[in-house]
Design an enzyme around this catalytic site. Sequence first.
Site, PDB file in Angstrom:
ATOM      1  N   HIS A 147      11.433  10.220  21.042  1.00  0.00           N
ATOM      2  CA  HIS A 147      12.747   9.871  20.532  1.00  0.00           C
ATOM      3  C   HIS A 147      12.739   8.683  19.587  1.00  0.00           C
ATOM      4  O   HIS A 147      13.565   8.597  18.694  1.00  0.00           O
ATOM      5  CB  HIS A 147      13.733   9.737  21.690  1.00  0.00           C
ATOM      6  CG  HIS A 147      14.108  11.087  22.173  1.00  0.00           C
ATOM      7  ND1 HIS A 147      13.357  11.761  23.105  1.00  0.00           N
ATOM      8  CD2 HIS A 147      15.067  11.953  21.757  1.00  0.00           C
ATOM      9  CE1 HIS A 147      13.880  12.966  23.282  1.00  0.00           C
ATOM     10  NE2 HIS A 147      14.913  13.104  22.475  1.00  0.00           N
ATOM     11  N   ASP A 188      10.960  20.727  22.726  1.00  0.00           N
ATOM     12  CA  ASP A 188      10.777  20.928  24.164  1.00  0.00           C
ATOM     13  C   ASP A 188      10.103  22.258  24.472  1.00  0.00           C
ATOM     14  O   ASP A 188       9.327  22.353  25.430  1.00  0.00           O
ATOM     15  CB  ASP A 188      12.119  20.834  24.891  1.00  0.00           C
ATOM     16  CG  ASP A 188      12.505  19.393  25.124  1.00  0.00           C
ATOM     17  OD1 ASP A 188      11.648  18.642  25.627  1.00  0.00           O
ATOM     18  OD2 ASP A 188      13.622  18.999  24.776  1.00  0.00           O
TER      19      ASP A 188
HETATM   20  C1  PEP Z   1      14.128  20.151  20.816  1.00  0.00           C
HETATM   21  O1  PEP Z   1      13.783  20.017  21.994  1.00  0.00           O
HETATM   22  O2  PEP Z   1      13.494  20.826  19.976  1.00  0.00           O
HETATM   23  C2  PEP Z   1      15.333  19.463  20.323  1.00  0.00           C
HETATM   24  C3  PEP Z   1      15.798  19.706  19.125  1.00  0.00           C
HETATM   25  O3  PEP Z   1      15.947  18.568  21.131  1.00  0.00           O
HETATM   26  P1  PEP Z   1      15.422  17.082  21.471  1.00  0.00           P
HETATM   27  O4  PEP Z   1      14.335  16.755  20.471  1.00  0.00           O
HETATM   28  O5  PEP Z   1      16.593  16.172  21.342  1.00  0.00           O
HETATM   29  O6  PEP Z   1      14.932  17.202  22.875  1.00  0.00           O
HETATM   30 MG    MG Z   2      15.101  19.231  23.464  1.00  0.00          MG
END
Ligand code: PEP
Ligand code: MG
Length: 590
Positions: free
Chosen positions: A200, A468
């Site tokens: 993040h 994910d």
């Molecule tokens: C993902 O998991 O691809 C997504 C877009 O969500 P985040 O990166 O916020 O988990």
């Molecule tokens: Mg995600």
Amino acid sequence: MNDPIGQTAMETKKGIPVSSGIAFAPAVVIDAEDYRIPRRHLLRSEIKDELARVRKALADSAAGVAKLRETATEKFGRQTAAIFDMHWLYLRDRNLYREIAETVRDQLVTAEYATSIVLRQKALMLLESADHYMADRVTDIYDIERRILHNLIGEKREDLSHLTADVVVIAHDLTPSQTAHLDNTRVKGIATDAGGRTSHSAIVARALGIPAVVGLNNITALVTGGDELIIDGTRGTVVIKPDQPTTDQFRQYERELISLGEELRTLRDLPAVTKCGTKIQLLGNIEFPHEAQTCLDYGAEGIGLYRTEFLHLGRETEPTEEEHYQAYRKTLEVMGERPLVIRTLDLGADKYTQARAAAPERNPFLGCRSIRFCLQPDRLPLFRRQLRAMLRASAHGDVRILLPLITTLTELRQARMILGEVSEELDEQAVAHRRDIPVGIMVETPSAALSAPIFAPEASFFSIGTNDLIQYTLAVDRANEHVASLFTPANPALIKMIRDVIKAGRRYDIPVALCGEMASELEFCLLLLGLGLRQFSVAPQAIPSVKKLIRASTLQHAQRVARRVMDLHTDRQILHYLRRETRKVFPDLV
Ligand code: PEP
Ligand code: MG
């Protein structure tokens, strides 16, 4: 190699590029508590003084604890004050001094750094302990560490939101809130030991447009505060103490990137349509309302993913319904009639909650995260507050709701039921909102991907979250630099899942978007087009290059590429092939 005597040899490190651009500035090195740890390496002649600093800091810390214990005993009684006995004994223990001193002597590092190393190791051992009581003691260790650092460094903490000169921030890792508070007029670049492309802090660095390289393993040990650095967030290189010819080379490269960026900007008002006339919807991913304008400036047609958990960062209390609502309204004011996909809170795992949890989860990515977090009985008020705000905002624009980390149909049904109740409540209060608001799901677990045909009749749309989906399909922690080489969208199993999710969407006539980082990685663009993807949602800065590639492609070529990829068996083969094919239509591919 960095030498302990602190010589000035140039050194180049390779890491994971996560936010493109080039930065040139002196380093600021910080730790997780925002303490600046100014100098890692000592001369041998400095050891004696450094050990004296350790002894004094330990003694001062123990004296501080003794005083606290006295006050606590007076106020709350002996039993409550007993917690300080343990801290006091710990600080007075000769073994603690011995371990810190050995680290200073053996590794020629400062007292601050040695303290952090020794206490973080102890914390790690406790965290790994099967005994809950022991694991709970970790907060005591962090407390002790902070106390010693305070006595070594004083009050002064690095405030990254009020810097007076340009810097490059060097850290082991940055928490999302540290990243969110960076002053991006002063912080020119970021380099961290830990992290991966989809961690993040990487996402926020991209949102703020700060060049960043992560997963460098030991950059904090190699860089001393004040060292001149070059951060190349496009290619993943960090140069420590660059010489003049190297600086000149990077300046030249920076000029090339800027002129490429200017050329791409001319595409802003052109549609994302393939050479053969197929229309693609190109959307932006945002974390903060102000990015909505950035998306439009780069030529987005709407917002495909608004990550709302960032509303929680850097504050002690939960956002109110009104704060949620105002953030959505602000975004809608910019978006006008364009679609705005708002994702419900994806809290848990490495975000916000873990840092504050009384008992951090052992395996947070498999724990109480996202929709599971929101559906917990004690979290329902928080979930309902957000849903109310989303519904209220829906009266003012094309709002769509996206549910994260759905793994079972029951979760989707429960969330829809709660949304229905919230809508009825608003009706009773005569509050305007859209009753038939579209509710889609993130397809980001193998369970959701494999069961896409089961979800499709009950979902208004799918948004594939490859960040994910890769993590859960390949069992690779998305933020762990040690397994970063295994984290790739070129995996055949992942590609098959994406193919099948798109197929299910077609069969049930619901839109399918892809909002993970894969959508902005140019080498995968042809493949995704060929698999039938018609909605790409990417970080704002990636919009122009994805658009350029789409406009240079034909569907026939993309479909041929997709068919060929299905016959390849390893990620290396797939990546090589995709790069070769992509260069045919986009020769600038790095
Ligand atoms: C993902 O998991 O691809 C997504 C877009 O969500 P985040 O990166 O916020 O988990
Ligand atoms: Mg995600």
